[in-house]
Design a protein around this motif. Structure first.
Motif: not given
Length: 331
Positions: A189, A192, A217, A220, A282, A286, A289-290, A303, A307
């Protein structure tokens, strides 16, 4: 003396091989390109990634079987999205009791697996044989011998300690941890969030903005980590906030540099030029991870914004407006 095989001769693979060799570990590097292996073996340099760094004496080969023969520690130093294919080709060559140490930081596209999960699935190795290394470890600074620390995470404490001793030098201090999930989520993460910080920097935004992005961040990252089974305290350590701060603030960070180029008005193509064509984890992470966050019902607005900028054509200015216009709430 421990023997290590480092599979991958990019910036971080090369720098970590240098650490291992200088820690007294017998080290052999595998390089995909024959010319890289030749330069490592004959010139003790990697002109493509760390051209100004003189490397200690160590083996180098383009043949993975040669690199892996008798290895106690197998260091997987290839990009996260190519780990599966590479490991499938290597798995029958890996010694049965070797520790598999991942340097890759990402979530696999499609499967949404962490790197240790990919390693287990492809190699068939028990989870106790799989370790990950994560921390504020910018490769150029490590290669220059600047003091730094890292985390070696493994469910098997004895294996974590064996890796710890194999890479401990006067400038590189490894700590052990058993929270593999936390270290991997932090490592994936932070790339990102570093893109977000780079975008903000490229837009000319200042330290308040960067500090806000790092802090939110981190929030998150903790939310996602806890949702998938990580220990919250891990994110207060080197593999969490330590790695995050280094990657988000240093011009040596490829993710930050890529984001900076985007924020300054560049395209994805020109941003790649700013990182000299090297892999920017990243950009792909992204998306994965999303998706992982959505699968666990975790809200990750930064994030999502990254994206949208990287893959959906949203401008950096629009992303900032979207984030600042979100509903007010308690921290």
């Amino acid at each position: 003396m421990a023997r290590a095989a480092v599979l991958g001769a990019g910036s971080w693979g090369t720098a970590f091989a240098k650490v291992l060799a200088e820690a007294g570990t017998e080290t052999t590097m595998w390089a995909r390109r024959p010319e890289v292996a030749k330069a490592l073996a004959s010139e003790h340099r990697n002109p493509w990634y760390l051209p100004d760094v003189e490397l200690p004496s160590m083996g180098a080969t383009e043949d993975p079987a040669v690199a892996l023969e008798g290895a106690d520690i197998v260091v997987l130093a290839v990009p996260s999205q190519s780990l599966r294919a590479n490991l499938a080709a290597w798995k029958d060559l890996i010694p049965a009791e070797a520790t598999l140490l991942s340097l890759a930081k990402g979530i696999e596209t499609g499967t949404l697996l962490r790197m240790s999960q990919v390693i287990a699935e492809v190699s068939g190795a028990d989870a106790n044989r799989i370790a990950v290394l994560s921390g504020p470890n910018l490769s150029h600074e490590i290669a220059a011998g600047q003091p730094a620390a890292t985390v070696v995470a493994c469910p098997d404490v004895a294996r974590a300690e064996a890796v710890q001793h194999a890479c401990a030098t006067g400038y590189f201090r490894p700590y052990t941890n058993s929270d593999v999930i936390g270290c991997e989520i932090g490592g994936a993460c932070k790339n990102v969030i570093a893109l977000a910080c780079g975008i903000a920097s490229g837009m000319g935004l200042g330290d308040n903005s960067i500090a806000t992005l790092i802090t939110r961040g981190l929030a998150e990252i903790i939310r996602l980590g806890v949702a998938v089974g990580a220990e919250p305290v891990t994110f207060a350590g080197l593999a969490g906030v330590g790695d995050l701060v280094a990657t988000c603030t240093s011009p040596l960070s490829r993710n930050r540099s890529f984001g900076h180029a985007l924020g300054a008005g560049g395209s994805m193509e020109t941003a790649l030029e700013a990182t000299h064509g090297q892999v920017v984890e990243g950009v792909k992470s992204c998306t994965s991870v999303r998706a992982l966050a959505a699968a666990h019902g975790v809200e990750m607005p930064l994030t999502n914004a990254v994206h949208q900028v990287c893959h959906e054509g949203m401008s950096a200015a629009e992303a900032v407006g979207q984030l600042q216009g979100r509903r007010l709430k308690s921290e």
